[in-house]
Design an enzyme around this catalytic site. Structure first.
Site, PDB file in Angstrom:
ATOM      1  NE  ARG A 227       2.108  -1.407  -1.431  1.00 20.55           N
ATOM      2  CZ  ARG A 227       0.782  -1.422  -1.297  1.00 20.55           C
ATOM      3  NH1 ARG A 227       0.095  -0.301  -1.376  1.00 20.55           N
ATOM      4  NH2 ARG A 227       0.144  -2.539  -1.068  1.00 20.55           N
TER       5      ARG A 227
ATOM      6  NE  ARG B  40      -2.394   4.297  -2.067  1.00 28.15           N
ATOM      7  CZ  ARG B  40      -2.849   3.068  -1.771  1.00 28.15           C
ATOM      8  NH1 ARG B  40      -2.302   1.996  -2.288  1.00 28.15           N
ATOM      9  NH2 ARG B  40      -3.880   2.917  -0.953  1.00 28.15           N
TER      10      ARG B  40
ATOM     11  CE  LYS C 145      -6.149   1.364  -2.451  1.00 25.28           C
ATOM     12  NZ  LYS C 145      -5.935  -0.084  -2.625  1.00 25.28           N
TER      13      LYS C 145
ATOM     14  CE  LYS D 285      -3.775   1.434  -6.603  1.00 26.97           C
ATOM     15  NZ  LYS D 285      -4.066  -0.016  -6.696  1.00 26.97           N
TER      16      LYS D 285
ATOM     17  CB  CYS E  59      -2.511 -10.428  -5.236  1.00 32.48           C
ATOM     18  SG  CYS E  59      -3.631 -11.551  -4.373  1.00 32.48           S
TER      19      CYS E  59
ATOM     20  CB  CYS F 156      -3.106 -10.145   2.116  1.00 31.30           C
ATOM     21  SG  CYS F 156      -4.442  -8.978   1.759  1.00 31.30           S
TER      22      CYS F 156
ATOM     23  CB  CYS G  56      -9.997 -10.739  -1.669  1.00 26.51           C
ATOM     24  SG  CYS G  56      -9.307  -9.085  -1.699  1.00 26.51           S
TER      25      CYS G  56
ATOM     26  CB  CYS H 267      -3.601  -6.722  -5.241  1.00 29.01           C
ATOM     27  SG  CYS H 267      -4.535  -5.925  -3.932  1.00 29.01           S
TER      28      CYS H 267
HETATM   29 FE1  SRM Z   1      -3.518  -3.945  -3.434  1.00 27.08          FE
HETATM   30  C1  SRM Z   1      -5.062  -3.606  -0.464  1.00 27.08           C
HETATM   31  C2  SRM Z   1      -1.216  -5.789  -1.973  1.00 27.08           C
HETATM   32  C3  SRM Z   1      -1.722  -3.658  -6.221  1.00 27.08           C
HETATM   33  C4  SRM Z   1      -6.374  -2.919  -5.154  1.00 27.08           C
HETATM   34  N1  SRM Z   1      -3.241  -4.522  -1.519  1.00 27.08           N
HETATM   35  C5  SRM Z   1      -4.008  -4.221  -0.432  1.00 27.08           C
HETATM   36  C6  SRM Z   1      -3.317  -4.705   0.855  1.00 27.08           C
HETATM   37  C7  SRM Z   1      -2.475  -3.573   1.376  1.00 27.08           C
HETATM   38  C8  SRM Z   1      -4.250  -5.262   1.943  1.00 27.08           C
HETATM   39  C9  SRM Z   1      -4.732  -4.295   3.000  1.00 27.08           C
HETATM   40  O1  SRM Z   1      -5.371  -3.280   2.660  1.00 27.08           O
HETATM   41  O2  SRM Z   1      -4.471  -4.557   4.165  1.00 27.08           O
HETATM   42  C10 SRM Z   1      -2.435  -5.848   0.266  1.00 27.08           C
HETATM   43  C11 SRM Z   1      -1.183  -6.212   1.074  1.00 27.08           C
HETATM   44  C12 SRM Z   1      -0.787  -7.656   0.867  1.00 27.08           C
HETATM   45  C13 SRM Z   1       0.542  -7.968   1.404  1.00 27.08           C
HETATM   46  O3  SRM Z   1       0.614  -8.710   2.407  1.00 27.08           O
HETATM   47  O4  SRM Z   1       1.554  -7.523   0.847  1.00 27.08           O
HETATM   48  C14 SRM Z   1      -2.242  -5.370  -1.149  1.00 27.08           C
HETATM   49  N2  SRM Z   1      -1.754  -4.489  -3.918  1.00 27.08           N
HETATM   50  C15 SRM Z   1      -0.944  -5.339  -3.221  1.00 27.08           C
HETATM   51  C16 SRM Z   1       0.281  -5.748  -4.017  1.00 27.08           C
HETATM   52  C17 SRM Z   1       1.529  -5.935  -3.156  1.00 27.08           C
HETATM   53  C18 SRM Z   1      -0.051  -7.013  -4.825  1.00 27.08           C
HETATM   54  C19 SRM Z   1       1.112  -7.744  -5.430  1.00 27.08           C
HETATM   55  O5  SRM Z   1       1.086  -8.964  -5.307  1.00 27.08           O
HETATM   56  O6  SRM Z   1       2.003  -7.140  -6.028  1.00 27.08           O
HETATM   57  C20 SRM Z   1       0.339  -4.558  -5.005  1.00 27.08           C
HETATM   58  C21 SRM Z   1       1.118  -3.410  -4.455  1.00 27.08           C
HETATM   59  C22 SRM Z   1       1.137  -2.274  -5.383  1.00 27.08           C
HETATM   60  C23 SRM Z   1       2.047  -1.151  -4.979  1.00 27.08           C
HETATM   61  O7  SRM Z   1       3.248  -1.356  -5.007  1.00 27.08           O
HETATM   62  O8  SRM Z   1       1.514  -0.080  -4.670  1.00 27.08           O
HETATM   63  C24 SRM Z   1      -1.139  -4.178  -5.081  1.00 27.08           C
HETATM   64  N3  SRM Z   1      -3.953  -3.306  -5.335  1.00 27.08           N
HETATM   65  C25 SRM Z   1      -3.068  -3.414  -6.370  1.00 27.08           C
HETATM   66  C26 SRM Z   1      -3.759  -3.268  -7.624  1.00 27.08           C
HETATM   67  C27 SRM Z   1      -3.139  -3.416  -9.015  1.00 27.08           C
HETATM   68  C28 SRM Z   1      -2.611  -2.142  -9.556  1.00 27.08           C
HETATM   69  O9  SRM Z   1      -2.718  -1.078  -8.935  1.00 27.08           O
HETATM   70  O10 SRM Z   1      -2.071  -2.210 -10.670  1.00 27.08           O
HETATM   71  C29 SRM Z   1      -5.105  -3.078  -7.318  1.00 27.08           C
HETATM   72  C30 SRM Z   1      -6.270  -2.978  -8.331  1.00 27.08           C
HETATM   73  C31 SRM Z   1      -6.309  -1.696  -9.049  1.00 27.08           C
HETATM   74  C32 SRM Z   1      -7.224  -0.717  -8.352  1.00 27.08           C
HETATM   75  O11 SRM Z   1      -6.775  -0.024  -7.453  1.00 27.08           O
HETATM   76  O12 SRM Z   1      -8.425  -0.706  -8.704  1.00 27.08           O
HETATM   77  C33 SRM Z   1      -5.209  -3.090  -5.876  1.00 27.08           C
HETATM   78  N4  SRM Z   1      -5.448  -3.285  -2.892  1.00 27.08           N
HETATM   79  C34 SRM Z   1      -6.446  -2.962  -3.761  1.00 27.08           C
HETATM   80  C35 SRM Z   1      -7.639  -2.682  -2.996  1.00 27.08           C
HETATM   81  C36 SRM Z   1      -9.020  -2.255  -3.556  1.00 27.08           C
HETATM   82  C37 SRM Z   1      -9.111  -0.805  -3.801  1.00 27.08           C
HETATM   83  C38 SRM Z   1     -10.499  -0.342  -4.164  1.00 27.08           C
HETATM   84  O13 SRM Z   1     -10.638   0.393  -5.139  1.00 27.08           O
HETATM   85  O14 SRM Z   1     -11.450  -0.718  -3.486  1.00 27.08           O
HETATM   86  C39 SRM Z   1      -7.298  -2.877  -1.640  1.00 27.08           C
HETATM   87  C40 SRM Z   1      -8.217  -2.707  -0.417  1.00 27.08           C
HETATM   88  C41 SRM Z   1      -8.544  -1.302  -0.089  1.00 27.08           C
HETATM   89  O15 SRM Z   1      -7.930  -0.348  -0.563  1.00 27.08           O
HETATM   90  O16 SRM Z   1      -9.466  -1.130   0.696  1.00 27.08           O
HETATM   91  C42 SRM Z   1      -5.925  -3.259  -1.615  1.00 27.08           C
HETATM   92 FE1  SF4 Z   2      -4.865  -9.128  -0.454  1.00 29.35          FE
HETATM   93 FE2  SF4 Z   2      -7.035  -9.203  -1.928  1.00 29.35          FE
HETATM   94 FE3  SF4 Z   2      -5.029  -7.646  -2.626  1.00 29.35          FE
HETATM   95 FE4  SF4 Z   2      -4.758 -10.222  -2.877  1.00 29.35          FE
HETATM   96  S1  SF4 Z   2      -6.258  -8.998  -3.968  1.00 29.35           S
HETATM   97  S2  SF4 Z   2      -3.234  -8.849  -1.938  1.00 29.35           S
HETATM   98  S3  SF4 Z   2      -5.903 -10.984  -1.166  1.00 29.35           S
HETATM   99  S4  SF4 Z   2      -6.245  -7.410  -0.826  1.00 29.35           S
END
Ligand code: SRM
Ligand code: SF4
Length: 571
Positions: free
Chosen positions: A79, A149, A214, A216, A434, A440, A479, A483
């Site tokens: 990323r 981030r 993390k 943001k 997402c 993922c 899930c 995201c």
């Molecule tokens: Fe996310 C984890 C994809 C935005 C909350 N996110 C992941 C992972 C890396 C899975 C992992 O930990 O192994 C996913 C990878 C999937 C893949 O194969 O690409 C993933 N997140 C994404 C993306 C690519 C979704 C998309 O379809 O665009 C976004 C990448 C953003 C970036 O460029 O940095 C993405 N993730 C978000 C958002 C939305 C936002 O920030 O606007 C959230 C919710 C907002 C928040 O943080 O509360 C988000 N991602 C998470 C979480 C839960 C965090 C938490 O507070 O518990 C995880 C899991 C974790 O961190 O343990 C996670």
């Molecule tokens: Fe993966 Fe869950 Fe984030 Fe979707 S919402 S990209 S399934 S970690």
């Protein structure tokens, strides 16, 4: 430090690995040389995240490989760091070629945080990937892991002067909060280690064990909340006077993730701390980060984000500490209003007379599909485009700064390659998912692969109910991590298991309200039936101009989530 505000108990294992990592170096260099496995071992599996990578394997073929007694086909997802989502055509051509030559999916994936991901890079190619990015002025530092981030910034360049100023602040904040360790340069770019002098702090802001979780940050320009500020820990809302940026309202403690069945986790909107003038921006950013660094929960990672720290210590306590550390007083917030989210598609003219074309990219996936060579189209545009590109927080892309004389050629290329299509419905443009399967590791249900068909069906339903030109903000996440920001959608579907989703209803157009659980564990046909019934009711009973999310609350279909935790879980 106020000790009673620190959570006591056995520290989470991530704390040990950060402490022992020698400022994020670990043994990644040695691990890279180990070709016995395609993956990273022990702590390095986690540590590479702070360098912007996640180890993954294709879940579609995991079981088959297991049967054949093969290790999973390990690869990494990268990323990039792209504050404000700005990328030049030259950089675009560089990433386009890398995606062709070295990624197993051959795609560039635009994300919900204004950047792009490569999926499927094999271990022998990882170093080359970083060196390629470096050669075009890009990196992936701190796009994952317990750090600040990629910093978002409203991406619409129409109000160009104000946007330009806000964008410069997004860059400054990103740089200010970036890890200062030289681990990235040493490991990936072969730079020499420079020893620190005695007494010098390696990480004056992030500290030797970095953040509890993390973090943001956004810079946002009302009235467009396109970056969805309530998903973020720290937000700077631009306040202007006569078109000039004069300061920011600061909002802290947003976040969307939760865990199914665990009421100690919840989505939460950010709280308003007040107004600051521009010169205090970096000090306040650092003060919020260091307060969260020192008070955040390092025992339980599920409750470690800023939103939980605020609720545990109290908003005023947190805010006063930030003011103390920054040496400022928050003034009363200045008035502002968000009216919408999402991107404005098609051409718009900026105040500098330049033109900007926003393209809708379904799921942000730029790939050469049989009937739509989207990725090739973007590369062809990059070959002739004189301005820059801006990735949006809704997985779309803006071709920004086009001269009048170049408009026709850019538009023709976009149309020829399926990047611009006048028949794309408002509903499709308001829908997002997402990544989820197959890459993922946390996905419980499909999201990206489910969305196109779901939208086809919703379009049919809306047309049947006389709502063909209307749209509902519809978001799917595989899930409860959220995201795809389903927890700020008018209809949010959150993956529960294969083909099953929890359905949430009732966010608003401005993105300032978390939706409420409507039905648990619903299958795909039931989802359509519910949308059919509720949209028919909306069509019949709504007030003039009333959005779906507002209607479901007024009609008593769900109750409003006002104060996050309590209202979110109460029946
Ligand atoms: Fe996310 C984890 C994809 C935005 C909350 N996110 C992941 C992972 C890396 C899975 C992992 O930990 O192994 C996913 C990878 C999937 C893949 O194969 O690409 C993933 N997140 C994404 C993306 C690519 C979704 C998309 O379809 O665009 C976004 C990448 C953003 C970036 O460029 O940095 C993405 N993730 C978000 C958002 C939305 C936002 O920030 O606007 C959230 C919710 C907002 C928040 O943080 O509360 C988000 N991602 C998470 C979480 C839960 C965090 C938490 O507070 O518990 C995880 C899991 C974790 O961190 O343990 C996670
Ligand atoms: Fe993966 Fe869950 Fe984030 Fe979707 S919402 S990209 S399934 S970690």
């Amino acid at each position: 430090m106020t000790n009673e505000l620190i959570v006591k108990g056995k520290l989470a294992d991530n704390e040990r690995l950060k402490a022992e990592s020698d400022y994020l170096r670990g043994t990644i260099t040695e691990d890279l040389k180990d070709r016995m496995t395609g993956g990273f071992t022990s702590d390095n599996f986690q540590l590479i995240r702070t360098h912007g990578m996640y180890q993954q394997d294709d879940r579609d073929i995991r079981a088959e490989r297991q049967k054949q007694k093969l290790e999973p086909l390990h690869n990494v997802m990268l990323r990039a760091r792209l504050p404000g989502g700005v990328i030049t055509p030259k950089q675009w051509l560089g990433i386009d070629k890398f995606a062709d030559d070295y990624t197993s999916y051959g795609s560039i994936r635009l994300t919900t945080r204004q950047t792009f991901q490569f999926h499927g890079v094999l271990k022998p190619d990882i170093k080359l990937m970083h060196q390629t990015l470096n050669s075009i002025g890009l990196d992936s530092i701190a796009t994952a892991g317990d750090v600040n981030r990629n910093v978002l910034c409203t991406s619409n360049p129409v109000e160009s002067e104000l946007h330009q100023e806000a964008y410069q602040w997004a860059i400054k904040i990103s740089e200010h909060l970036l890890p200062k360790t030289r681990a990235y340069a040493e490991i990936w770019l072969d730079e020499e280690r420079v020893e620190t002098t005695e007494g010098e702090e390696v990480e004056p802001i992030l500290g030797s064990t970095y953040l509890p979780r993390k973090f943001k940050t956004t810079v946002v320009i009302p009235p467009n909340n396109d970056i969805d500020l309530h998903a973020n820990d720290l937000n700077f809302v631009a306040i202007s006077d006569n078109g000039k940026l004069i300061g920011f309202n600061v909002l802290v403690g947003g976040g969307l993730a939760m865990t199914h069945g665990d009421k100690a986790t919840y989505p939460r909107c950010a709280d308003d701390f007040g107004y600051i003038s521009l010169e205090h921006t970096l000090a306040v950013a650092a003060a919020v980060v260091t307060t969260q660094r020192d008070w955040g929960n390092r025992v339980n990672r599920k409750n470690a984000k800023t939103k939980y720290t605020l609720d545990r210590v109290g908003i005023d306590t947190f805010k006063n500490e930030v003011a103390r550390r920054a040496g400022i007083k928050f003034e009363e917030s200045r008035p502002y209003k968000f009216t919408h989210r999402g991107d404005s598609f098609g051409w718009v003219e900026g105040i500098d007379g330049k033109h900007h074309l926003t393209l809708f990219v379904e799921n942000g996936r730029l790939l050469d599909y049989q009937d739509k060579p989207l990725k090739t189209g973007m590369a062809k545009i990059a070959q002739v485009h004189q301005g820059d590109f801006r990735l949006t927080a809704n997985q779309n892309i803006i071709i920004a700064g086009v001269a009048e004389a170049d408009k026709a050629q850019i538009e023709q290329l976009a149309r020829e390659h399926g990047l611009l299509n006048d028949t794309t419905s408002n509903q499709r443009k308001s829908s997002m998912a997402c990544v989820a399967f197959p890459t993922c590791p946390l996905a419980m249900a499909e999201a990206e692969r489910y969305l196109p068909k779901l939208v086809d069906d919703v379009e049919t339903i809306l047309a049947k109910n006389g709502l063909a030109d209307e749209s509902i903000i519809l978001r799917v996440t595989g899930c409860p991590n959220g995201c795809g920001r389903a927890m700020l959608a008018e209809i949010g579907l959150v993956g529960k298991g294969p083909g099953k989703y929890n359905m949430y209803l009732g966010s608003d157009l401005a993105g300032s309200r978390v939706p409420k659980l409507y039905q648990e564990n619903v299958g795909e046909q039931d989802i359509l039936d519910i949308i059919d019934t509720l949209s028919a009711q909306w069509a019949k009973e709504r007030n003039a101009g009333e959005a779906f999310g507002d209607f479901v609350i007024r009609a008593g279909i769900v109750s409003e989530v006002k104060i996050s935790v309590k209202d979110f879980y109460d029946d």
